[in-house]
Design an enzyme around this catalytic site. Sequence first.
Site, mmCIF file in Angstrom:
data_model
loop_
_atom_site.group_PDB
_atom_site.id
_atom_site.type_symbol
_atom_site.label_atom_id
_atom_site.label_comp_id
_atom_site.label_asym_id
_atom_site.label_seq_id
_atom_site.Cartn_x
_atom_site.Cartn_y
_atom_site.Cartn_z
ATOM 1 N N GLU A 208 10.775 -22.421 25.025
ATOM 2 C CA GLU A 208 9.368 -22.383 25.417
ATOM 3 C C GLU A 208 8.868 -23.648 26.112
ATOM 4 O O GLU A 208 7.920 -23.581 26.881
ATOM 5 C CB GLU A 208 8.502 -22.114 24.173
ATOM 6 C CG GLU A 208 8.618 -20.710 23.634
ATOM 7 C CD GLU A 208 8.099 -19.661 24.605
ATOM 8 O OE1 GLU A 208 7.052 -19.906 25.253
ATOM 9 O OE2 GLU A 208 8.749 -18.608 24.740
ATOM 10 N N SER A 486 -7.457 14.276 -31.422
ATOM 11 C CA SER A 486 -6.680 13.931 -32.617
ATOM 12 C C SER A 486 -5.956 12.602 -32.525
ATOM 13 O O SER A 486 -5.375 12.140 -33.516
ATOM 14 C CB SER A 486 -5.654 15.041 -32.894
ATOM 15 O OG SER A 486 -6.310 16.262 -33.176
#
Length: 784
Positions: A208, A486
């Site tokens: 780059e 229950s």
Amino acid sequence: MAIKTKSKVKKTRVKKTSPVPRKRQRKPTPRKKSGWLRRSLRLLLLLLGLGIGLGAPWVIWLDKQVRTEFDGRKWDIPSRVYARPLSLYTGKPISIQSLVLELNATGYRQVQSAAMPGSYARNGNHIDINRRAFIFDDGVESAVIFRLHISENKILSMSSPPGGRDPGLLRLDPAEIASIYPLHDEDRTLVALTDVPEMLVTGLQAVEDRQFKHHRGVVLRSIARALLTNIKAGKTVQGGSTLTQQLVKNYFLSSERTMVRKGNEAIMAFLLEWHYDKARILEAYINEIFLGQQGKRAIHGFGRAAEFYFGRPLQNLEAEHFALLIGMVRGASFYNPRRNPQRAMQRRNRVLDIFGTTGLMSENEVKIAKTRPLGVIDDPPPASSRYPAFMDMVRRQLKRDYRSDDLSNEGLKIFTTLAPSEQEFAQQAVSGGLDQLQQRGLPADLQGALVMAETASGEVRALVGDRVAGRRGFNRALDARRQIGSVIKPLVYLLALEHSGDYTLVTPIRDEPITLRQASGEIWSPVNYDHKSHGELPLMDALVHSYNQAAVQVGLKIGVNNLIRKVRQLGVEAKIPAVPATLLGAVELTPVEVAQMYQSLAAGGYSVPLRSVTAVLTQQGRLLSRYPLRMLPLDHREAVALLNFALVRVIEQGTARSLHALLGNNSLIAGKTGTTNERRDSWFVGYTRDRVAVSWVGRDDNRPAGVTGGNAAMRVWAEFFRHLPVSGVDLGLPDGASYVWVNVPQNALTDPSCPDAVQIPFVNGTEPQAKTRCLVRLSRKNRK
């Protein structure tokens, strides 16, 4: 005369031939040219003055912007949320299927030879694992390679390196299960320049910006060369921007293509280089550059890109990986390796060639690197959690100690209790189980929830809040308040057993009709599920068969308010009405609250708050907070042991007796079914030696669903535990309790050889005083 005449002629010639008057008329021409130059110079100076007058303040303003933002910029770093690290040791119960799920969730790649950290290789029952280095909540552990031999769902041997010594205990690095993101949806993992591999640093400059070490932010020659190349090509094929200019564009400016923006970019690049050294600029670039998109979240920086594309830390990448990432700088979308693998491959190889020509790699190394695949993982770390219900619990726990901004901006490392393999099994059990119930004729709109925690630690290993995996919205595990039926009865009998002078497991109680007038004036008369009353029977049988009338008879004697206090004592803070119907579960709790209530029973009388977070670290690995185990022993632990014995009987002889067939094994399991009025809700709570889990099935609108504890929720629970190693419940007794041989129908002591002899636990001193005739006869014989 002659003289005069000559003189006269001379004068005449001067008069006739002298061009002085005309020359004087031509002289203004150079004067005009000189005036034009002077005016041009004045205009130029004026424009220059205006430029300086207007431009200098602009440059000064840009300079202030550069210094203010670059000095004060603090990246908002998402917090990373991790599952629990999987501990491995010889003898550990684990299946190969579970281990592979854990490895895949953690981003390990299956290969032929586990030569690189983050990979594993399987050969039959042998698995080689190359564990990555990781900062755990209790310290850093380096990479290590080891081998496991797994057979019959157990680790038979472990060696590190493969074929070497048994290392004792090793932990896998935990799976990243979620991130908590900042508002602007940028995802990055910060890396210091000193921690960045040299191949990336030099390779990035080679591709780059080869003059990066020497220029002052802008290279005019490169801009001109790129412009000429692009004109010849008729399109943009080469960029002239330096790394500093690229950083300025990403860091300060928009992506619009205008001369003004380009000018600002050049000025700011020069200013950036003027104020800051190359190392700081390069580090900022490496952390800022855009390298991909995941949904609405942008992937910034090489650190996160390494994890996003390769499932590895930046430090563990190879040259070909660096080449791909550097190549993507030119266009992360254009060279996306998941969408455009061929294009990405070509770009990577082009970058590798540059590595070769610049001396970063030899010709042979480049040739070998080109033959390798891209190595991109199929599934990147999730942009949002695959486990939204569990993450709800995590967020609620963290909210007590941390601000929302800290969680989304500070890059915290949050260690949770989630077990990825068990979570997957839990979600499959809910989704697949409800599909099967639909095939059996139950409604198609049934929903479900499941919570599973370790009994001793209270650490939540799996939590499912929706039938559809990964769906966000209403979290039934945490927020669905439904009557529990229950499921509350064991607490009624626990309170009775705590009064050991009055109740034992064999104490006769009455299961008979009872009628009560409510405060509203209404008459309440509960009936049993089979619409029959069963008269006098042992307390344990009343619980095993879940008889309503017997539970109410006992509950009224111990008191509804005492039951409410017991629920509070077990860690549930929900509002509970002090009415007789509460004795039969007319109280609304969430699945996670039910799990909390039963954790104490499963742990033998030690109450531990359920938790989803164990520790929080800073991004650098410094411990911020640890959530230690908080254990509170309950009073009357011997009563809990008696109750656990009875709940095992529920599975063997009672309402959950089909569970063993569904599981395919006969391990000792304790549990309780629950069904609410008009069969609206189905509950099942079950626990083994080391796990307690709650499942719920019903409709969101609370309409009748035709479900019972046994025909819906228990099936989901069984489908889940079929994939887990099951260790039987520990029925050992604490001090103060003992097993005694009794004849239950006669409520008398007996001998193991006598008819109807059963070994049942009692609080010491509460065993029956009567003796069977068989025991008396044997005692006399022994005395002779």
